[in-house]
Scaffold this motif. Structure first.
Motif, mmCIF file in Angstrom:
data_model
loop_
_atom_site.group_PDB
_atom_site.id
_atom_site.type_symbol
_atom_site.label_atom_id
_atom_site.label_comp_id
_atom_site.label_asym_id
_atom_site.label_seq_id
_atom_site.Cartn_x
_atom_site.Cartn_y
_atom_site.Cartn_z
ATOM 1 N N SER A 1 1.510 9.131 -5.905
ATOM 2 C CA SER A 1 1.696 10.520 -5.473
ATOM 3 C C SER A 1 2.788 11.205 -6.289
ATOM 4 C CB SER A 1 2.050 10.582 -3.985
ATOM 5 O OG SER A 1 1.000 10.087 -3.198
ATOM 6 N N PRO B 1 0.816 -1.230 0.000
ATOM 7 C CA PRO B 1 0.000 0.000 0.000
ATOM 8 C C PRO B 1 0.848 1.278 0.000
ATOM 9 C CG PRO B 1 -0.941 -1.607 1.499
ATOM 10 C CD PRO B 1 0.396 -2.155 1.065
ATOM 11 N N MET C 1 0.989 3.949 -3.082
ATOM 12 C CA MET C 1 0.591 5.339 -2.821
ATOM 13 C C MET C 1 1.749 6.301 -3.057
ATOM 14 S SD MET C 1 -2.069 5.167 0.410
ATOM 15 C CE MET C 1 -1.150 4.044 1.452
ATOM 16 N N VAL D 1 -2.596 8.230 7.503
ATOM 17 C CA VAL D 1 -3.250 7.292 8.421
ATOM 18 C C VAL D 1 -2.483 5.971 8.450
ATOM 19 C CG1 VAL D 1 -5.345 5.903 8.764
ATOM 20 C CG2 VAL D 1 -5.537 8.345 8.248
ATOM 21 N N TRP D 2 -2.123 5.457 7.270
ATOM 22 C CA TRP D 2 -1.375 4.209 7.187
ATOM 23 C C TRP D 2 -0.046 4.325 7.918
ATOM 24 C CZ3 TRP D 2 -2.994 -0.445 5.405
ATOM 25 C CH2 TRP D 2 -2.028 -1.444 5.255
ATOM 26 N N ARG D 3 0.605 5.435 7.719
ATOM 27 C CA ARG D 3 1.913 5.656 8.350
ATOM 28 C C ARG D 3 1.791 5.679 9.876
ATOM 29 N NH1 ARG D 3 6.855 8.038 6.052
ATOM 30 N NH2 ARG D 3 8.162 8.586 7.803
ATOM 31 N N VAL E 1 -6.838 12.735 -1.122
ATOM 32 C CA VAL E 1 -7.343 11.520 -0.477
ATOM 33 C C VAL E 1 -6.207 10.517 -0.271
ATOM 34 C CG1 VAL E 1 -8.887 9.530 -0.755
ATOM 35 C CG2 VAL E 1 -9.708 11.832 -1.285
ATOM 36 N N ILE E 2 -5.382 10.331 -1.302
ATOM 37 C CA ILE E 2 -4.240 9.412 -1.184
ATOM 38 C C ILE E 2 -3.293 9.873 -0.074
ATOM 39 C CG2 ILE E 2 -2.128 8.618 -2.350
ATOM 40 C CD1 ILE E 2 -3.782 8.517 -4.958
ATOM 41 N N THR E 3 -3.057 11.174 0.007
ATOM 42 C CA THR E 3 -2.167 11.712 1.038
ATOM 43 C C THR E 3 -2.729 11.458 2.429
ATOM 44 O OG1 THR E 3 -1.360 13.394 -0.497
ATOM 45 C CG2 THR E 3 -0.987 13.795 1.852
ATOM 46 N N LEU E 4 -4.032 11.674 2.603
ATOM 47 C CA LEU E 4 -4.642 11.391 3.907
ATOM 48 C C LEU E 4 -4.533 9.906 4.251
ATOM 49 C CD1 LEU E 4 -7.834 13.661 3.827
ATOM 50 C CD2 LEU E 4 -5.629 14.091 4.960
ATOM 51 N N LEU E 5 -4.765 9.040 3.255
ATOM 52 C CA LEU E 5 -4.621 7.596 3.481
ATOM 53 C C LEU E 5 -3.182 7.244 3.854
ATOM 54 C CD1 LEU E 5 -6.767 6.116 0.566
ATOM 55 C CD2 LEU E 5 -7.283 6.033 3.021
ATOM 56 N N ARG E 6 -2.223 7.868 3.191
ATOM 57 C CA ARG E 6 -0.808 7.622 3.507
ATOM 58 C C ARG E 6 -0.490 8.015 4.939
ATOM 59 N NH1 ARG E 6 3.295 10.034 -0.800
ATOM 60 N NH2 ARG E 6 4.760 8.883 0.480
#
Length: 180
Positions: free
Chosen positions: A20, A12, A16, A67-69, A60-65
């Motif tokens: 990005s 993931p 991402m 959260v994942w991080r 959205v991808i940045t926010l997911l990154r």
């Protein structure tokens, strides 16, 4: 291979990261090109539509990154303590600039109170609009933050190649393929 480990990133994060990177390069190039378009150019309306749509997806991808991080371990950093600290600061600045570019872009696009259409699939509402000189001020922030983001991204890439080519570390390899 889906989760991060102390040795490497999971799929993931890798996906991402590269999505990005492609989006940042593409958005910067498109944004710069759009500044040269004339009113009667076919891309005068189409370019900003693509720019805004991809920008929202990148947000959205940045926010997911992020959260994942926060939920996953981070691979062990290479280099001296100074290099490790510089890497932490550099990554924090990359995320901060990404968010600043996208928030200022949102403020430009919604200054007139209209929502942002994302590929015609859904709209992102204008939550903050009508401030004095909103589009102009946000535009200035967007322009300079985008330049800073691209310059810092080039430094980020140069550091990865330095670690890979000059020091033989797996810093670049672990962003290409999950290492266990």
């Amino acid at each position: 291979m889906w989760r991060n480990s102390r040795r490497g990133w999971g799929w993931p994060v890798i996906v991402m990261h590269w999505l990005s990177a492609l989006a940042i390069i593409g958005l910067f190039a498109l944004g710069w090109w759009m500044t040269s378009l004339g009113y009667y150019d076919r891309w005068y309306q189409l370019g900003p539509w693509w720019h805004r749509s991809v920008g929202v997806v990148l947000f959205v991808i940045t926010l997911l990154r992020l959260v994942w991080r926060a939920m996953q371990p981070t691979p062990q950093a290479h280099g001296s303590r100074i290099e490790q600290r510089a890497a932490r600061i550099g990554h924090a600045l990359l995320y901060a600039l990404l968010l600043l570019v996208m928030i200022s872009g949102y403020l430009i696009s919604t200054a007139d109170g209209r929502a942002i259409s994302v590929f015609g699939l859904f709209d992102v509402p204008a939550l903050l609009s009508g401030m004095k000189d909103q589009a102009t001020l946000a535009g200035d922030v967007h322009w300079y933050a985008a330049w800073a983001l691209v310059i810092l991204s080039l430094g980020h890439a140069a550091a990865a190649f330095k670690h890979h080519l000059m020091e033989g570390q797996d810093t670049l390899r672990r962003m290409l393929w999950p290492l266990r």
